[in-house]
Design an enzyme around this catalytic site. Structure first.
Site, PDB file in Angstrom:
ATOM      1  N   GLY A 291       0.804  -1.215   0.000  1.00  0.00           N
ATOM      2  CA  GLY A 291       0.000   0.000   0.000  1.00  0.00           C
ATOM      3  C   GLY A 291       0.833   1.259   0.000  1.00  0.00           C
ATOM      4  O   GLY A 291       0.301   2.360  -0.183  1.00  0.00           O
ATOM      5  N   ILE A 294       6.485   2.881  -2.617  1.00  0.00           N
ATOM      6  CA  ILE A 294       7.452   1.968  -3.245  1.00  0.00           C
ATOM      7  C   ILE A 294       6.820   0.605  -3.502  1.00  0.00           C
ATOM      8  O   ILE A 294       6.955   0.023  -4.584  1.00  0.00           O
ATOM      9  CB  ILE A 294       8.709   1.819  -2.372  1.00  0.00           C
ATOM     10  N   GLU A 317      -5.272  -0.889   6.166  1.00  0.00           N
ATOM     11  CA  GLU A 317      -6.462  -1.289   5.415  1.00  0.00           C
ATOM     12  C   GLU A 317      -6.810  -0.289   4.313  1.00  0.00           C
ATOM     13  O   GLU A 317      -7.069  -0.678   3.168  1.00  0.00           O
ATOM     14  CB  GLU A 317      -7.651  -1.429   6.378  1.00  0.00           C
ATOM     15  N   LYS A 368       9.457   4.272   8.180  1.00  0.00           N
ATOM     16  CA  LYS A 368      10.543   5.006   7.526  1.00  0.00           C
ATOM     17  C   LYS A 368      10.664   6.460   7.964  1.00  0.00           C
ATOM     18  O   LYS A 368      11.627   7.118   7.601  1.00  0.00           O
ATOM     19  CB  LYS A 368      10.328   4.980   6.002  1.00  0.00           C
ATOM     20  N   SER A 408      16.059  -1.665   1.400  1.00  0.00           N
ATOM     21  CA  SER A 408      16.735  -0.964   2.495  1.00  0.00           C
ATOM     22  C   SER A 408      16.880   0.519   2.147  1.00  0.00           C
ATOM     23  O   SER A 408      16.188   1.026   1.253  1.00  0.00           O
ATOM     24  CB  SER A 408      18.100  -1.604   2.774  1.00  0.00           C
ATOM     25  N   LYS A 411      19.994   5.459   4.774  1.00  0.00           N
ATOM     26  CA  LYS A 411      20.071   5.845   6.188  1.00  0.00           C
ATOM     27  C   LYS A 411      20.618   4.717   7.054  1.00  0.00           C
ATOM     28  O   LYS A 411      20.916   4.921   8.246  1.00  0.00           O
ATOM     29  CB  LYS A 411      18.697   6.298   6.687  1.00  0.00           C
ATOM     30  N   ASN A 453      16.294   8.904  -1.136  1.00  0.00           N
ATOM     31  CA  ASN A 453      14.911   9.370  -1.160  1.00  0.00           C
ATOM     32  C   ASN A 453      14.329   9.254  -2.562  1.00  0.00           C
ATOM     33  O   ASN A 453      15.038   9.368  -3.555  1.00  0.00           O
ATOM     34  CB  ASN A 453      14.857  10.834  -0.715  1.00  0.00           C
ATOM     35  N   LEU A 455      11.267  10.785  -5.091  1.00  0.00           N
ATOM     36  CA  LEU A 455      10.395  11.947  -5.243  1.00  0.00           C
ATOM     37  C   LEU A 455       8.936  11.548  -5.111  1.00  0.00           C
ATOM     38  O   LEU A 455       8.454  10.682  -5.825  1.00  0.00           O
ATOM     39  CB  LEU A 455      10.619  12.592  -6.616  1.00  0.00           C
ATOM     40  N   VAL A 461       9.964  14.779   1.439  1.00  0.00           N
ATOM     41  CA  VAL A 461       9.595  16.162   1.734  1.00  0.00           C
ATOM     42  C   VAL A 461       8.645  16.737   0.690  1.00  0.00           C
ATOM     43  O   VAL A 461       8.037  17.786   0.922  1.00  0.00           O
ATOM     44  CB  VAL A 461      10.855  17.063   1.812  1.00  0.00           C
TER      45      VAL A 461
END
Length: 622
Positions: A291, A294, A317, A368, A408, A411, A453, A455, A461
């Site tokens: 959901g 990624i 859900e 995350k 992964s 970070k 990161n 987009l 952000v």
């Protein structure tokens, strides 16, 4: 009957062409007779027309000359006319020979008539198109959007041609840095000057829109163009990328607004399609965190390779419901299950693996959000990111899953926060489990993929900045020098699939590191978003708030004790991280099975004991 079948315009065009046939033969005779009308054989001429006109008419109708409109007459239409004229000339010549008219119809007339006919039919269509377009799209009568096109290559040529028939756009000129093209015309539109002269031409021609028609343009030049357009109050747009055009996602005329992806300047990912078909096609694939941004994109990419079955596992859900609604419309032919479940729930994982028997598992489920995990939720981050990975991976081994791919993060490198340390610990768990499978001759191959990161992902952000701009600002940035690595969500998902395919090259347990390109200043990202919204920094202020708990100023892709080795794919390398053995895993599991809950400070101490490179925000851990 002809009118009912073709419509009034086709009837007029058909009548014109028959008149052109008669005119062409008449002119051919006149040329032969040096325009001595008094000796023109009118009886022979009318006799010829009595059967030449029907022959020409049948040929023209048979070859479909009246399916298009003269206003859109183009090279394919001219080719069709040429074929029709030549073919009918052959038929006419055969009939002249059969009727014994070779002595009375001069050969020069038989040759010249088709040439004149081709000139009349083709020329009249092109003249009509030129008149119509000049009439419809002249600046004096035009009410649509005036636009300058940047670029004068093949993409720009196609764009000018497409927009020529549009009521909404009028191309008033092109700009290109190639000195050889200056002053030339493309489909009647002049190349006015170089791109840096954009402000001059915008002001002179009163242009409100600029379209970038250079798909290979560098992101720096795109940003420069966007800055110029922003200063002038002009809307900047762009044509689809080469990748979109090749994939058939859009057509050349579907221009769109510039997006952050366009300013990122990353080259398209080249995938091993044949290898990925072998990896995913007709296989049962499970994706956790389906959901999320990624996880959902991974599913979209996987579906393109036609899996036998796709299991979408998600704890949230509503998030899973949204994905289900989307996929039901977009991919009705793909067999899918939308499973609610928590990766820490061993019984639920066992049930799902026993039911579906997946061949490949992509583990994208994780907590995350760095600041949210840093205080009050630290133990939940460890349980979800680490123990959830252990439970899922253990189940995968029991059910002989071939590939287990852990998504992964950068970070996890020299982590200073709970989120990064927990993801590094999850990597170590997978490394140790790979060692265990080797020792016990088990099937499962573990693969880990780190990237920065993306987009527009839920934790980035970008959504935050969009909300701040929509509310009138200000945009909050923690530090003017803060940088991050960025890539698009589709690119990240594609490279995860590619890494999953390549995992096992070194015996399994590899940590793949993506080529993240150059780091981007968050301040520049905020400025780009302000400009893309059509505003300036006078309208939306940027305010610096200071680093938040657990944040780094700059992210890293490798720790001090890691190097990388290349892979066959240019955007993927393998990190040579310290190995973790099976004994470590036994001790780790025994320790964490005893712990019911820890407070934030205790979690930091615990993580520092297991992850040597973890330094919580510069604190000294005792």
């Amino acid at each position: 009957m002809l009118g009912n079948k073709f419509g009034i315009r086709s009837v007029i065009a058909f009548s014109h062409d028959l008149f052109a046939v008669a005119a062409a033969w008449l002119l051919a005779f006149l040329f032969y007779l040096d325009f001595r009308i008094s000796v023109l054989p009118f009886a022979l001429f009318f006799d010829l027309m009595s059967w030449i006109l029907p022959v020409q008419a049948v040929t023209f109708l048979w070859l479909g000359l009246y399916r298009g409109l003269w206003r859109y007459a183009s090279l394919p239409d001219l080719k069709r006319i040429t074929v029709a004229v030549l073919l009918s000339a052959v038929f006419v010549s055969i009939i002249i020979w059969q009727r014994g008219l070779l002595e009375v119809v001069p050969l020069s007339v038989s040759v010249l008539a088709p040439v004149l006919l081709l000139m009349i039919m083709g020329g009249s269509r092109l003249i009509y198109r030129a008149w119509k377009e000049r009439r419809l799209y002249s600046l004096e009568n035009y009410d649509g959007k005036l636009v300058l096109i940047l670029g004068a290559g093949s993409t720009a040529v196609n764009l000018v041609k497409d927009l020529a028939s549009s009521h909404d756009w009028h191309v008033v000129g092109l700009l290109d840095d190639d000195p050889r093209k200056l002053g030339t015309r493309l489909h009647g539109v002049r190349v006015l000057g170089v791109i840096d002269n954009l402000p001059h031409w915008v002001q002179k021609l009163n242009v409100g829109h600029v379209i970038i028609a250079m798909p290979s343009l560098s992101h720096r030049l795109r940003r420069h163009i966007l800055e110029m357009c922003s200063e002038m109050g002009v809307k900047a747009m762009i044509v689809p990328s080469y990748q979109d055009l090749i994939n058939g996602k859009t057509t050349i005329s579907q221009i769109r607004e510039i997006q952050l992806d366009d300013l990122l300047g990353r080259a398209p990912v080249v995938l091993d399609d044949e290898g990925l078909h072998g990896f995913l096609t007709d296989k049962v694939i499970m994706v956790t965190g389906a959901g999320g941004s990624i996880g959902a994109e991974l599913c979209r990419q996987i579906i393109a390779f036609r899996p036998e079955y796709l299991v979408l596992l998600e704890r949230n859900e509503y998030a899973l419901y949204c994905v289900q609604e989307e996929f039901a419309k977009k991919f009705p032919d793909t067999k899918m299950s939308f499973a609610i479940g928590d990766v820490k729930d061993g019984a639920r994982m066992d049930q799902l693996f026993r039911q579906f028997r997946p061949t490949v598992v992509f583990h994208a489920a994780a907590y995350k959000h760095v600041p949210l995990m840093e205080h009050e939720n630290a133990w939940q981050a460890v349980m979800n990111n680490v123990m959830g990975t252990y439970v899922l991976a253990s189940t995968a081994i029991r059910y002989q899953v071939k590939k287990f791919v852990l998504v992964s993060t950068d970070k996890a490198v020299n982590p200073v926060n709970i989120m990064g340390a927990s993801k590094r610990l999850a990597e170590m768990v997978c490394q140790a489990m790979q060692q265990s499978t080797r020792n016990h001759n088990q099937l499962t191959c573990f693969v880990m993929v780190r990237f920065g990161n993306v987009l527009g992902s839920a934790g980035s952000v970008i959504p935050k900045f969009r909300k701040q701009i929509a509310s009138g600002g200000p945009i909050t940035v923690t530090h003017p020098e803060m940088t991050r690595y960025f890539m698009s969500i589709p690119e990240a998902a594609q490279l995860v699939l590619q890494a999953g395919l390549m995992g096992g090259l070194k015996g399994g347990g590899e940590i793949f590191v993506m080529d993240m390109g150059d780091p981007v200043k968050i301040k520049d990202l905020a400025s780009d978003m302000i400009r893309l919204s059509g505003l300036g920094e006078d309208d939306i202020r940027i305010v610096y708030t200071g680093l938040r708990p657990g944040e780094k100023l700059h992210e890293e892709l490798l720790s001090a004790n890691e190097n990388t080795v290349p892979t066959p794919h240019t955007k993927l390398r393998i990190a040579q991280a310290p190995e973790v053995n099976e004994q470590w895993l036994v001790a780790f599991v025994a320790r964490f099975e005893k712990i019911k809950s820890l407070n934030d400070a205790e979690v930091r101490i615990e993580l520092a004991g297991w992850v040597p490179e973890y330094a919580p925000n510069g604190e000294t851990v005792h």
